[in-house]
Design a protein around this motif. Structure first.
Motif, PDB file in Angstrom:
ATOM      1  N   ASP A   1       0.974  -1.373   0.091  1.00  0.00           N
ATOM      2  CA  ASP A   1      -0.009  -0.076   0.003  1.00  0.00           C
ATOM      3  C   ASP A   1       0.863   1.261  -0.020  1.00  0.00           C
ATOM      4  O   ASP A   1       0.293   2.452   0.267  1.00  0.00           O
TER       5      ASP A   1
ATOM      6  N   ARG B   1      -0.586  -2.898  -4.808  1.00  0.00           N
ATOM      7  CA  ARG B   1      -2.069  -3.527  -4.471  1.00  0.00           C
ATOM      8  C   ARG B   1      -2.957  -3.124  -5.744  1.00  0.00           C
ATOM      9  O   ARG B   1      -3.486  -3.925  -6.271  1.00  0.00           O
TER      10      ARG B   1
ATOM     11  N   ARG C   1      -4.742  -5.665  -8.437  1.00  0.00           N
ATOM     12  CA  ARG C   1      -6.125  -5.913  -8.727  1.00  0.00           C
ATOM     13  C   ARG C   1      -6.600  -5.023  -9.940  1.00  0.00           C
ATOM     14  O   ARG C   1      -7.886  -5.250  -9.848  1.00  0.00           O
TER      15      ARG C   1
ATOM     16  N   SER D   1      -6.641  -1.824 -10.323  1.00  0.00           N
ATOM     17  CA  SER D   1      -7.566  -0.795 -10.109  1.00  0.00           C
ATOM     18  C   SER D   1      -6.668   0.565 -10.092  1.00  0.00           C
ATOM     19  O   SER D   1      -6.875   1.639  -9.692  1.00  0.00           O
TER      20      SER D   1
ATOM     21  N   SER E   1      -5.401 -13.599   1.280  1.00  0.00           N
ATOM     22  CA  SER E   1      -5.419 -12.279   0.953  1.00  0.00           C
ATOM     23  C   SER E   1      -5.516 -12.470  -0.571  1.00  0.00           C
ATOM     24  O   SER E   1      -6.092 -11.284  -1.218  1.00  0.00           O
TER      25      SER E   1
ATOM     26  N   HIS F   1      -9.189 -12.891  -2.041  1.00  0.00           N
ATOM     27  CA  HIS F   1     -10.108 -12.367  -1.632  1.00  0.00           C
ATOM     28  C   HIS F   1     -10.584 -11.105  -2.511  1.00  0.00           C
ATOM     29  O   HIS F   1      -9.752 -10.258  -2.790  1.00  0.00           O
ATOM     30  N   PRO F   2     -11.929 -11.141  -2.765  1.00  0.00           N
ATOM     31  CA  PRO F   2     -12.095 -10.071  -3.981  1.00  0.00           C
ATOM     32  C   PRO F   2     -11.957  -8.632  -3.593  1.00  0.00           C
ATOM     33  O   PRO F   2     -12.411  -8.424  -2.395  1.00  0.00           O
ATOM     34  N   GLU F   3     -11.395  -7.807  -4.188  1.00  0.00           N
ATOM     35  CA  GLU F   3     -11.129  -6.300  -3.610  1.00  0.00           C
ATOM     36  C   GLU F   3     -11.729  -5.464  -4.653  1.00  0.00           C
ATOM     37  O   GLU F   3     -12.075  -4.378  -4.453  1.00  0.00           O
ATOM     38  N   VAL F   4     -12.383  -5.880  -5.856  1.00  0.00           N
ATOM     39  CA  VAL F   4     -12.739  -4.992  -6.926  1.00  0.00           C
ATOM     40  C   VAL F   4     -13.641  -5.650  -7.719  1.00  0.00           C
ATOM     41  O   VAL F   4     -13.586  -6.854  -8.267  1.00  0.00           O
TER      42      VAL F   4
ATOM     43  N   ALA G   1      -9.371 -10.220  -7.068  1.00  0.00           N
ATOM     44  CA  ALA G   1      -8.647 -10.242  -5.812  1.00  0.00           C
ATOM     45  C   ALA G   1      -7.018  -9.647  -6.320  1.00  0.00           C
ATOM     46  O   ALA G   1      -7.072  -8.817  -7.029  1.00  0.00           O
ATOM     47  N   LEU G   2      -6.160 -10.346  -5.834  1.00  0.00           N
ATOM     48  CA  LEU G   2      -4.979  -9.886  -6.148  1.00  0.00           C
ATOM     49  C   LEU G   2      -4.220 -11.057  -7.015  1.00  0.00           C
ATOM     50  O   LEU G   2      -3.808 -11.988  -6.444  1.00  0.00           O
TER      51      LEU G   2
END
Length: 443
Positions: free
Chosen positions: A88, A110, A114, A116, A257, A260-263, A277-278
């Motif tokens: 981050d 990050r 992902r 983004s 991690s 795990h879906p992030e977007v 996710a990543l």
């Protein structure tokens, strides 16, 4: 590797693979089935080199294209867990060989992982001979980098973003990306055939969407699509991502991690996935279980990995043909059925085939009806004639335009049907044009 000879699924996958390879003009493929966190069956189908009559083998080495991204994500998480990369933190602290343009200074690893970061897809056709000159990664990124949205505003799939992450990793560690990935991820996971560097190893011959052989190539960047691996290598990687797997690269929390879906995912990718996710696409199966997957498509090569981490179920499919998407979709449908769930998102490629067959039938019907009506006497409104002429011209011209393109998404999902769809469209266009041009006849 254990061979589950009694498995009905093995028989079904074998029959599907053989039939689709024949019907779709796919060169060859290797499939690995995973159950309870173990590889229980491997099958090799078709040809490694059809021109020379060399059959596909289970240990064949493939370009896995964008299936490289999950491996790159493991490398980034490994560096994060060992304190060498801040997921981050702004990436510019690690960029020693290239500088971000104004407005991109808030991008983090990050965000790159992902998709983004707001970076465009990039030039996926930038290919070079393995032994020939090619631009360095900083020079390539300088030409390829485009911000199409503000960082953090949503999902935008980007090869350039992963190649930028490669540059960040090299800047933070002072190591070559391929070498670092070899000793931090590939070797510990037991992937002896895998490498992010070109090794010159004997490989099957790749084949493009028209079935033509493809000469060997490399990209300027490696993190987004430069991995070479066998199906067994990718299977070992998939197994390492299962719940409770024994591996020394990441903590269980680190693996979780990555999954795990992030977007949320939209556009064409939303047709097959719910989230990203990543380094992994994500979806919820019809029984509520969580699945992660990734695929790859390059010039002459395709790959796919799908797994259900909590139960240890998975499938790996590698092909030396760019015509393999319908094959993959059919195999994934069979695999989904064996799990007792509705077909996974990638199986929806088969819906395009159904729609194309309906389109072909309608095209033939419209064409025949238009020609028949043009030959019949009757009064026709001027507006209707003009409309028929305009639509007819479009139906004739679009297949001609499509045939002149090097690549269209349509070619990938309908490798065997799109020429028939184009021909039916052209016939429909001729029928409507005939109707528009036919002279009025009065009784």
């Amino acid at each position: 590797m254990a061979q589950d000879g009694a498995s009905p699924l093995r028989t079904r996958l074998s029959e599907t693979a053989s039939a689709r390879i024949e019907s779709d003009g796919v060169a060859g493929a290797v499939i690995v089935l995973l159950r309870d966190g173990e590889a229980v069956w491997t099958g090799a189908f078709g040809m490694a080199d059809p021109k020379r009559g060399i059959p596909m083998t289970e240990d064949a080495l493939f370009r896995v294209e964008s299936l490289s991204k999950p491996l790159t994500a493991w490398g980034a998480m490994r560096l994060a867990e060992t304190g060498r990369l801040g997921l981050d933190a702004p990436i510019d602290v690690c960029l020693t060989r290239w500088r971000l343009p104004e407005g991109a200074d808030l991008i983090t690893p990050r965000a790159l992982l992902r998709h983004s970061a707001g970076i465009g897809l990039g030039d996926y056709a930038a290919r070079f001979p393995p032994e020939g000159p090619r631009p360095g990664l900083p020079e390539h990124i300088a030409q390829d980098f485009r911000l199409i949205a503000a960082p953090g505003t949503g999902f935008s799939y980007s090869d350039t973003g992963y190649n930028l992450l490669e540059l960040v990793i090299e800047g933070c560690t002072g190591e070559d990306f391929a070498g670092l990935m070899a000793h931090e991820v590939l070797s510990p996971l037991g992937m002896p055939g895998a490498s992010f560097d070109w090794t010159g190893a004997n490989m099957p011959v790749g084949h493009d969407l028209r079935g033509r052989p493809v000469t060997a190539y490399v990209y300027p960047g490696r993190a987004s699509g430069g991995l070479h691996a066998t199906a067994a290598d990718i299977a070992r990687f998939a197994i390492a991502g299962m719940a409770g797997a024994e591996q020394s690269v990441l903590s269980p929390e680190g693996v979780a991690s990555l999954h795990h879906p992030e977007v949320a995912v939209g556009g064409l990718f939303g047709f097959a996935a719910e989230g990203y996710a990543l380094g992994h696409f994500t979806e919820t199966l019809s029984d509520g279980r969580h699945a992660v997957w990734h695929g790859g498509q390059g010039y002459g090569w395709m790959s796919h990995m799908h797994l259900v981490p909590e139960t240890g179920d998975g499938i790996v499919i590698l092909s030396n043909s760019q015509r393999a998407w319908p094959l993959f979709a059919a195999l994934l449908r069979d695999w989904s059925d064996s799990l007792g769930v509705a077909p996974v998102g990638m199986s929806r490629v088969l819906l395009a085939e159904r729609a194309a067959r309906i389109g072909i039938a309608l095209g033939l019907l419209v064409g025949a009806l238009g020609i028949w009506m043009a030959s019949r006497p009757g009064r026709r409104l001027r507006f209707a004639r003009r409309t028929a002429g305009g639509v007819g011209a479009a139906l004739i011209l679009w297949p001609l335009w499509a045939a002149a393109q090097d690549y269209l998404f349509l070619f990938s999902i309908l490798p065997g049907l799109w020429p028939w769809l184009g021909a039916a469209s052209g016939l429909a266009g001729l029928g409507l044009s005939a109707l528009a041009l036919a002279p009025e006849r009065r009784r």
